[in-house]
Design an enzyme around this catalytic site. Sequence first.
Site, PDB file in Angstrom:
ATOM      1  CG  ASP A 285      -2.169   0.842   0.993  1.00  0.00           C
ATOM      2  OD1 ASP A 285      -3.197   0.604   1.646  1.00  0.00           O
ATOM      3  OD2 ASP A 285      -2.109   1.736   0.115  1.00  0.00           O
TER       4      ASP A 285
HETATM    5  C1  GLC Z   1      -4.485   4.244  -0.052  1.00  0.00           C
HETATM    6  C2  GLC Z   1      -5.332   3.039   0.284  1.00  0.00           C
HETATM    7  C3  GLC Z   1      -5.387   2.001  -0.809  1.00  0.00           C
HETATM    8  C4  GLC Z   1      -5.330   2.693  -2.155  1.00  0.00           C
HETATM    9  C5  GLC Z   1      -3.945   3.295  -2.278  1.00  0.00           C
HETATM   10  C6  GLC Z   1      -3.749   4.013  -3.616  1.00  0.00           C
HETATM   11  O1  GLC Z   1      -3.746   4.644   1.073  1.00  0.00           O
HETATM   12  O2  GLC Z   1      -5.052   2.376   1.512  1.00  0.00           O
HETATM   13  O3  GLC Z   1      -6.601   1.263  -0.625  1.00  0.00           O
HETATM   14  O4  GLC Z   1      -5.575   1.774  -3.199  1.00  0.00           O
HETATM   15  O5  GLC Z   1      -3.644   4.185  -1.208  1.00  0.00           O
HETATM   16  O6  GLC Z   1      -4.578   5.131  -3.672  1.00  0.00           O
END
Ligand code: GLC
Length: 735
Positions: free
Chosen positions: A263
């Site tokens: 993430d």
């Molecule tokens: C965010 C979220 C994730 C998302 C990613 C990209 O922090 O936790 O679900 O897909 O960043 O935006």
Amino acid sequence: MTEESLKELLRDMSLKEKVGQMMQLDSSCFSNEGPVTGPAAELSVDPEDFNLAGSILGVVGAEAIEKLQKLCMEKQPHHIPVLFMADIINGYRTIFPIPLALGCSFEDEAARTVGDVMARESAAAGLHVTFAPMVDLVRDARWGRIMESTGEDPYLNSRMAAAMVRGIQGETESYEGHLGACAKHFAAYGAPAAGREYNTVELSERTLREDYLPAYQAAIEAGAAMMMTSFNTLDRIPATGNKWLMQDILRAEMGFEGVLISDWNAIGELITHGVAEGKKEAARQAAEAGVDMDMMSGCYMAKLCGLAEEGLIPEDIIDTAVWRILVLKNRMGLFENPFREAGKPAEQERVMTKENRDKAREVAAQTMVLLKNEENFLPLDREEDVVFIGPYMEEKNILGAWSFFGNPEEAVTLKEGILKKKPDAQFARGCEVLNPGQTVYGFRFNAESLCSEPEADEMIAGAVKLAKGKHKVVLALGESNLQTGEGGSRGDITIPDIQKKLFRAVCEVNENVAVILFAGRPLDIREINEKAKSILYAWMPGTEGGNAAADILFGDTVPQAKLAMSLPYCAAQAPVHYAQLRTGRHTRDGEDIKNRFLSKYQDIPNLPLYPFGYGMGYTDFAVGEVILSSGQLVSGEGIRASVTVENTGDREGTETIQLYITDECASCARPVRELKGYKRVLLMPGEKREVSFTITEDMLRFYNKDMEYQAEKGKFMVWIGTDSLTENGEKFELV
Ligand code: GLC
């Protein structure tokens, strides 16, 4: 490209080029407007190396993607195409209900349709992979991202996850006309302590396996191209650096062979978790855990070459990761056509079409849960003397917290939906969504109320004047869209105080009140429940939400949804869910009220206000007793469990018949019951139909005291009914 050519490419790549493929950067790193600032500046990566990125997130639009693809491919030594990813969670431009609402449909085809439409629209915009479905199990209404889950039950989540992946990826090997799916967040991100965002997750391995892993497994078995690591720790080890979780469980046991991406900056957060002293150690831990791609921490690009050159990680870890990434790009045909679907046909021809909007309207109506309907308050008659009040009558922010590419201005408000059916309808705003002077800080914008206290009182007075003396009032209330989503954890899960004030004032002058609630979570609605004659839970219903809610209000479609998440009596019950484990002093509400020594509270009930699986229609159903083909289930065989369902009312209706099983005695404490099947049945007035299920030994498996996944012989109960509290059951034995 043939596999042989792909292997040759990998052999030819320099170490730095390989590590570049393991780096995902945000579109902000390519703005080319002056010095690098913001998150890009914290990457510790030479901006010259940004073009080595194997993937870019957050860019959409055929033109922008084509431009970036050309730029990066030109600069890449082997001209490897970039993988473009973004968060397309419940729609790209045509926005569908939030996933928590979708779970309430108990309709797999609805979930597949959402995946299919959002993939087609965003593929035309040049996208390759979406960071969806989020398949985290969630049982705590305080947590903001509950809106992104399909609720509290492992079985329902698993069916929804599989359907979403199938819809997103389509039917071809290369996801033609569709996207790759990146399921998330592995693992158990939905169980943060105290419902507080990004907080610690404390689960036993057995609970992790029984409740939290099934939906990820379902996404893997449906063919999800990618998986994303979660921010949280598990057993005090951050998931993104957790080798046991990623290698032993995800890869070896669950059989995931796709690309594992972190993430956002989750590799960098190994430092703030206090398990890595710096980026080098963070990169080492994540690489050892088998994280193939680093989203926006820069740790891999900055440190992985050095780690390999110093022999601190074997280079084949890098080769394995890059191979998975190249295989995914090759599978999607990017080497032959780096622009894929971009602009063919033109994006405008594929987004927000009438067909897509009609589907969004149909799905939205399948997700709204009718909780209460005394005196058949609903549906309304077009000629009735009814007025419409509340901030959510005109609210356009009903697309959900993860609808970045949708446009609230394109949303149909409830007022617009009502006026199409009752052109003479009268409305009063009554109040703002938020309290006077309240601000909720968002990602790209904030939500705030500029209304002063005196102005608020004036608005309420106007609404009361309209409500007085009318036959009926419909109130549209709810939490702000920004009070949910990532970073949206709340301790007080009620509607804003100004809306409570409006509700009380209207109820003072009119006792015939219905409430439509817009929310991204199950709210504490005790006071509304006491006074309102009818309650329709609309969630955040998307672009066509106003039309769908009006269709239900006026009976042009019938409510058919069921709660995918228990509606708590209050936040203090959280995390509340139907499948509670037995205790040594178990009690349901109301029993032994004077016996204090039972597992209960002194001041609130154990049971939620409305239970999982509950929801009304505009007709009534009678469910007959459970008939079993045998009282004994022989290992390896199955027994049929049937009920007769009758529509005893005067309107058509769709009922969701649910099958639950109780393991009476086992080598571990087991849930009081677990959902193991559901079927929806549409019946005309007076129509009867048999609904049957096959009970198999597989349904009875669990992780026993030796952590073996198997069933144990003994006594069971099967329950078949219309919600998780059904007492319509029959006993059987596994022999
Ligand atoms: C965010 C979220 C994730 C998302 C990613 C990209 O922090 O936790 O679900 O897909 O960043 O935006």
